[in-house]
Write a protein that holds these residues in place. Sequence first.
Motif, PDB file in Angstrom:
ATOM      1  N   MET A  14       0.826  -1.207   0.000  1.00 24.21           N
ATOM      2  CA  MET A  14       0.000   0.000   0.000  1.00 24.21           C
ATOM      3  C   MET A  14       0.862   1.260   0.000  1.00 24.21           C
ATOM      4  SD  MET A  14      -3.230  -0.945   2.315  1.00 24.21           S
ATOM      5  CE  MET A  14      -4.653  -0.876   1.257  1.00 24.21           C
ATOM      6  N   GLY A  15       1.997   1.215   0.667  1.00 22.44           N
ATOM      7  CA  GLY A  15       2.898   2.366   0.653  1.00 22.44           C
ATOM      8  C   GLY A  15       3.420   2.660  -0.735  1.00 22.44           C
ATOM      9  N   ILE A  16       3.780   1.615  -1.452  1.00 22.05           N
ATOM     10  CA  ILE A  16       4.258   1.789  -2.832  1.00 22.05           C
ATOM     11  C   ILE A  16       3.142   2.345  -3.716  1.00 22.05           C
ATOM     12  CG2 ILE A  16       5.027   0.542  -4.896  1.00 22.05           C
ATOM     13  CD1 ILE A  16       6.562  -1.346  -2.934  1.00 22.05           C
ATOM     14  N   PHE A  17       1.949   1.751  -3.618  1.00 23.28           N
ATOM     15  CA  PHE A  17       0.825   2.218  -4.418  1.00 23.28           C
ATOM     16  C   PHE A  17       0.479   3.666  -4.069  1.00 23.28           C
ATOM     17  CE2 PHE A  17      -3.666   2.784  -5.378  1.00 23.28           C
ATOM     18  CZ  PHE A  17      -3.746   2.300  -6.670  1.00 23.28           C
ATOM     19  N   GLY A  18       0.441   3.986  -2.765  1.00 19.04           N
ATOM     20  CA  GLY A  18       0.119   5.349  -2.335  1.00 19.04           C
ATOM     21  C   GLY A  18       1.145   6.359  -2.796  1.00 19.04           C
ATOM     22  N   ALA A  19       2.420   6.002  -2.690  1.00 20.42           N
ATOM     23  CA  ALA A  19       3.482   6.910  -3.141  1.00 20.42           C
ATOM     24  C   ALA A  19       3.402   7.133  -4.648  1.00 20.42           C
ATOM     25  CB  ALA A  19       4.849   6.361  -2.749  1.00 20.42           C
TER      26      ALA A  19
END
Length: 122
Positions: A14-19
Amino acid sequence: MTLSLVFRIQAVIMGIFGAAALLAPASMMGGFNVEATAGAVDIMRGMSLMVIAVAYISWQMPTWAGDNLKNVGKFFAVWHLIYALVSGYQISVGAFPSDAVNLIANLGPDVILGALFFWKSR
């Protein structure tokens, strides 16, 4: 593999997608065949902050929930199942492309994480 690790894996994804949605919203939208109008880009950036927040919550959840982690894991198992069903429906009606990249990058993580959360929350 522990339930805590599943939460951490979810946090990283989710961090990768959000970034990516925050830093390159037009590219993210293009992958879903969504026109990157100025308003849509602004909405994507705003929503990216929610995804980043869920990533942070997922990372912290093993510490915060303690002995109740399985209950939270069950919630995320159902959430990923519902998200996978909605994504599958959107792909089936042509709202999102049905190419291999979208199936693997969009639907795949939800199916895998949903299964892992169900398995590790028993």
